[in-house]
Design a protein around this motif. Sequence first.
Motif, PDB file in Angstrom:
ATOM      1  N   THR A 259       8.531  21.149  73.860  1.00  0.00           N
ATOM      2  CA  THR A 259       7.959  22.571  73.729  1.00  0.00           C
ATOM      3  C   THR A 259       7.527  22.977  72.590  1.00  0.00           C
ATOM      4  O   THR A 259       6.292  23.280  72.546  1.00  0.00           O
ATOM      5  CB  THR A 259       8.879  23.410  74.475  1.00  0.00           C
ATOM      6  OG1 THR A 259       9.293  23.146  75.513  1.00  0.00           O
ATOM      7  CG2 THR A 259       8.317  24.807  74.376  1.00  0.00           C
TER       8      THR A 259
ATOM      9  N   ASP B  52       7.582  23.787  83.098  1.00  0.00           N
ATOM     10  CA  ASP B  52       9.067  23.638  83.002  1.00  0.00           C
ATOM     11  C   ASP B  52       9.475  25.211  83.429  1.00  0.00           C
ATOM     12  O   ASP B  52       9.020  26.199  82.764  1.00  0.00           O
ATOM     13  CB  ASP B  52       9.656  23.614  81.369  1.00  0.00           C
ATOM     14  CG  ASP B  52      10.831  23.330  81.528  1.00  0.00           C
ATOM     15  OD1 ASP B  52      11.738  23.473  82.327  1.00  0.00           O
ATOM     16  OD2 ASP B  52      11.597  22.763  80.098  1.00  0.00           O
TER      17      ASP B  52
ATOM     18  N   ASN C 205       9.948  28.015  78.479  1.00  0.00           N
ATOM     19  CA  ASN C 205      10.108  28.220  77.007  1.00  0.00           C
ATOM     20  C   ASN C 205       8.628  28.210  76.149  1.00  0.00           C
ATOM     21  O   ASN C 205       8.489  29.039  75.357  1.00  0.00           O
ATOM     22  CB  ASN C 205      10.677  27.081  76.237  1.00  0.00           C
ATOM     23  CG  ASN C 205      12.167  27.135  76.641  1.00  0.00           C
ATOM     24  OD1 ASN C 205      12.874  28.134  77.118  1.00  0.00           O
ATOM     25  ND2 ASN C 205      12.954  25.991  76.380  1.00  0.00           N
TER      26      ASN C 205
ATOM     27  N   ASP D 134       3.332  20.821  78.684  1.00  0.00           N
ATOM     28  CA  ASP D 134       4.775  20.964  78.217  1.00  0.00           C
ATOM     29  C   ASP D 134       5.654  20.732  79.448  1.00  0.00           C
ATOM     30  O   ASP D 134       5.771  21.407  80.013  1.00  0.00           O
ATOM     31  CB  ASP D 134       4.989  22.092  77.683  1.00  0.00           C
ATOM     32  CG  ASP D 134       6.576  22.141  77.141  1.00  0.00           C
ATOM     33  OD1 ASP D 134       7.292  21.109  76.725  1.00  0.00           O
ATOM     34  OD2 ASP D 134       7.124  23.396  77.168  1.00  0.00           O
TER      35      ASP D 134
HETATM   36 MG   LIG Z   1      11.038  22.320  76.549  1.00  0.00          MG
END
Ligand SMILES: [Mg+2]
Length: 301
Positions: free
Chosen positions: A28, A51, A55, A156
Amino acid sequence: MIGLVKITMVKDTKVVSFINYKGGVGKTTLAVEISASLAKKGKDVLLIDLDPQTNATFYLMEEKDWNDWQENKGSLKDLFEAFMDGKSFDINKAINKDLNCSKYIPKLHLLPSHLELLFIDLELASKFGAKGMKSKSILRSALSKIKENYDYIIFDCPPNLNLVTQNSIVASNSIIIVAMPEYLSTIGIALIDRAIKNIEKEINDEIKSFGVVGTFKGPEIKGILFNRVRYVTGGTGYQEEVMERVRVDWSHLVFNTYVSQSDRIAQRGESKIPIAISGYAADKKYESQLRECAEEFLRRV
Ligand SMILES: [Mg+2]
Ligand SMILES: Nc1ncnc2c1ncn2[C@@H]1O[C@H](COP(=O)(O)OP(=O)(O)OP(=O)(O)O)[C@@H](O)[C@H]1O
């Protein structure tokens, strides 16, 4: 009379997944920071947070802004849900182009994630099965509507190789593996390579079974980028040993640049302004490391 000929330039968009199914290695951090560095260089960049930990989303958005956003404009979860329900989804509307950092890097856009994305892998598998194109090409077809707006689309990925991550593999041309110089963070490199080849084969078998001409080409691993490197002055140390082992097996893939272990980087998410553009004197060393990583990324991808 000379007629006017309209020339439309179509962007050769690079779609790149930041992957490692080992958690906490810096996927990330580096997906966000490299996206910010590229946008600072004038590239049009779309960062997609795949995700459910959200994040990357909270690296760039305040929680209250995200809450309004996901309710009114949508998130990645809605993209998958709309597909499963056979409904249309306005991906452009769900892309946030007005982030806290937009006054410095207006070319960085974000498609936010949602905590409930956690359930999507299971729902996809139960609806369409864990194998086959249908459950794995959702992102790829959703992106076709907006791809030409961007030079780079960066995913990500979560720390697994489940269906959402497999969607990013199918949608990508390139893979960047982020790793820490530790044994457990590097053993998965060969497995990621194998996972890409398995998906490629699975899709091509399906294409063949339909009697369709043509093949699907999966993404290529274009780099292994080390993060949280602590160099021992003048010595080699355990980290150097691990990196050397990876260089022996994957020499052409290991980035010459790396990112150091630093509290300045760890604290970054809270300010919503990536270190790559912060401009603080105390960040200079990391800002220049990230710029060098972004330059190597541009050469490799
Ligand atoms: Mg991550
Ligand atoms: N170079 C660094 N120096 C110090 N801390 C770092 C560095 N890079 C990342 N971190 C910190 O390490 C933690 C994990 O980083 P990050 O969330 O980027 O990893 P990840 O691979 O995306 O994790 P996950 O697998 O959970 O998604 C975070 O708290 C982050 O702030």
